[in-house]
Design an enzyme around this catalytic site. Sequence first.
Site, short mmCIF file in Angstrom:
data_model
loop_
_atom_site.label_atom_id
_atom_site.label_comp_id
_atom_site.label_asym_id
_atom_site.label_seq_id
_atom_site.Cartn_x
_atom_site.Cartn_y
_atom_site.Cartn_z
N THR A 1 0.16 -1.48 -0.39
CA THR A 1 0.35 -0.22 -0.29
C THR A 1 0.41 1.27 0.28
OG1 THR A 1 -0.11 -0.36 2.77
CG2 THR A 1 -1.66 -0.93 1.94
N ASP A 2 0.14 2.28 -0.41
CA ASP A 2 0.75 3.46 -0.36
C ASP A 2 0.46 3.67 1.14
OD1 ASP A 2 2.33 6.44 -0.12
OD2 ASP A 2 1.29 6.79 -1.95
N TRP A 3 0.96 4.36 2.28
CA TRP A 3 1.18 5.19 3.58
C TRP A 3 -0.57 4.95 4.11
CZ3 TRP A 3 4.60 2.02 2.04
CH2 TRP A 3 6.16 1.99 3.02
#
Length: 730
Positions: free
Chosen positions: A256-258
Amino acid sequence: MKRVLIASLLALVIGSAQAQYTDQQIESKIDSILPLLTLKEKVSMCHAQSKFSSPGVPRLGIPEVWMSDGPHGVRAEISWDSWAYAGWTNDSITAFPALTCLAATFNDSLSYAYGVAVGEEARYREKDILLGPGVNIYRTPMNGRNFEYMGEDPYLASRLVVPYIQGVQKNGVAACVKHYALNNQELWRDHINVEVSDRALYEIYLPAFKAAVEEGEAWSIMGAYNQFRGQHCCHNEILLNQILKKDWGFDGVVVTDWGGAHDTKESALYGLDIEMGTGTNGLTYSKVNAYENYYLAGPFLEMIENKEVEESVVDDKVRRILRLIYRTSLNPNRPLGSVNTSAHHEVARKVAQEGIVLLKNKEDVFPIKDEANLTIAVIGENATRMMTRGGGSSELKPQFEVSPLEGIQARYKNAKITYAMGYASGAPAYARVNPSPYDADSLKAIAIKVAQEADVVLFVGGLNKNHHQDCEGGDRKIYKLPFGQEALIDELYAVNKNLGVVMVSGNAVAMPWLPKAKGLIQAWYLGSMTGHALADVVSGDVNPSGKLPFSFPKKLEDNGAHAFGEISYPGDSIMQEYKEDILVGYRWHETKKIAPQFAFGYGLSYTDFSISNIQADQSVYAANESITVSYDVKNEGLLTGAEVVQVYVGKIKSKVPRALKELKGYQKLNIAAGASQSGSVAINATDLAYYDESKAEWVVEPGDYYLYVGNASNDISKKIKISISKKSRS
């Protein structure tokens, strides 16, 4: 017996250090490891344990996975549980030019050298995943993160991303290609739902990701924040399961992106493998360990235990994670890496030199000679500002950063160099704008006085890495230059007509002041070697050869994304429709006959080139043949230089709407003064296909096409008519 079992397990996991594992050996090892893992251990590997790491399994010797931003340098060490910097004193690195600069080089081999160098620095810092490169398409000049990407053209981005990935992964460090997909703005990025046609998706926004997977063999992919067709991209059935993992055969890890995960069941079933950065409330599952609250943590474990999700789902995720671990930290041939070497500095300087674009040079104001009795007034905050600071996740902590002023002062031994700030902005900060601490009128008055007393004025301006400029977390608010620079340029011109401008930015800007500048250089964010590389070009030690990787519209409304009202950009805060469809960048300008300020592929040199003897090797091609375009390029000037020959293709009377022309090949040639060089570009006829939405497949339309050969999208030396037949040739 217990000691023997543990020793056997460790040998099984770590393996022999004598040779590189084959894919078959890795899969065999994973098959042996999976039955040894408890369900809880499997689930734990699928989510973060800190800001930038995910857990291993200590009892089996399975190491943690360590990640780091970013695409143009390894970020300083971040604290375990917060976004604060850890305060290390040994985490300084080489800052490489931002990827817009790399794209402007049109140089595949230089992209490989860049990847190798940044990969070596990531390896030295003991990172397993480098969070980059970024290949989101430049759709609008308002996007705050455009500087991190490779421009507006899917072919150019596809060509450059592959060697970058190969260079990084040569070091046993996984490249993590981002942000997959359609993450083309920062405003409302965490929830905006993007609607786009299948044609635009496949023809414009996915090709670079596809090349990264199928040709670059990237080991990891980062999902985007936004939604696509009602599902977040970090757990998206179409993008991740269908296209990425099934159609493209991706065998790596989706990260994931954060904070990009939003639902446990979708995260489990729709392609996510490692969840990072999720914000938690500390109440749902554990008040002690927030990481247990992640969607792929406690809730995921419960779903499997309750038979809502099959255990085979987590097994697939763990298999992918173990595969990545064997390719990185358990790779027996993994090199040691290195950091801040002279070789890395040279790569950074070379990329910067070749990426700088000369856009205007009236009366040959550039290069500026180093002569006694010559006074050069350097004006502008960007001449001294540290551009590795700010920008969001791409912020860096370089061992050094040579400013433009420092580079010019070091290069010019005879001329007198004076300096005035002229304008100022505040210090960079994430998600807020700090005011300037200086009096604007005083700065301007001093700059005008310095300019009056100079023989030539070099204005170094543009954007910076502040919020609402070239920065993560917020798009630009205005298309024009900020901080009163336009008025300052006007007043500098009023007192000194010998004015050259250096534009530091990762985005196009409005240029109503352009007629007042004799010369214009697009300098990007150039990293550690900024000042030296810029001085190399300004002085003439290096002949500029960069070409624009995106169009510069004269006004914002001339950009396709801005031609259809707010629903196209930025959307209504919930929904956004890409109404320009496949006509992105120069495709829009060329097809709609809207003249840009500067065209895609444009860039001047200190010498002159001509392209002649342009011809195709045939007039009629089968759908499975290769089209070879040959030509001669002559350097008609007095300096050695490099020219980029660009080959575009357009369908004549297509049955579906198409762009007038699309880039399908390029070649960069270095040619001595007065010399000629022959070159050629090969194009597969299959690359002329369009995506047929009715059939959900690529189709090469038979009939007549034009080949356009030139040195910019709007500067074509010759147009050649060819035909593609209906049949393939055996």
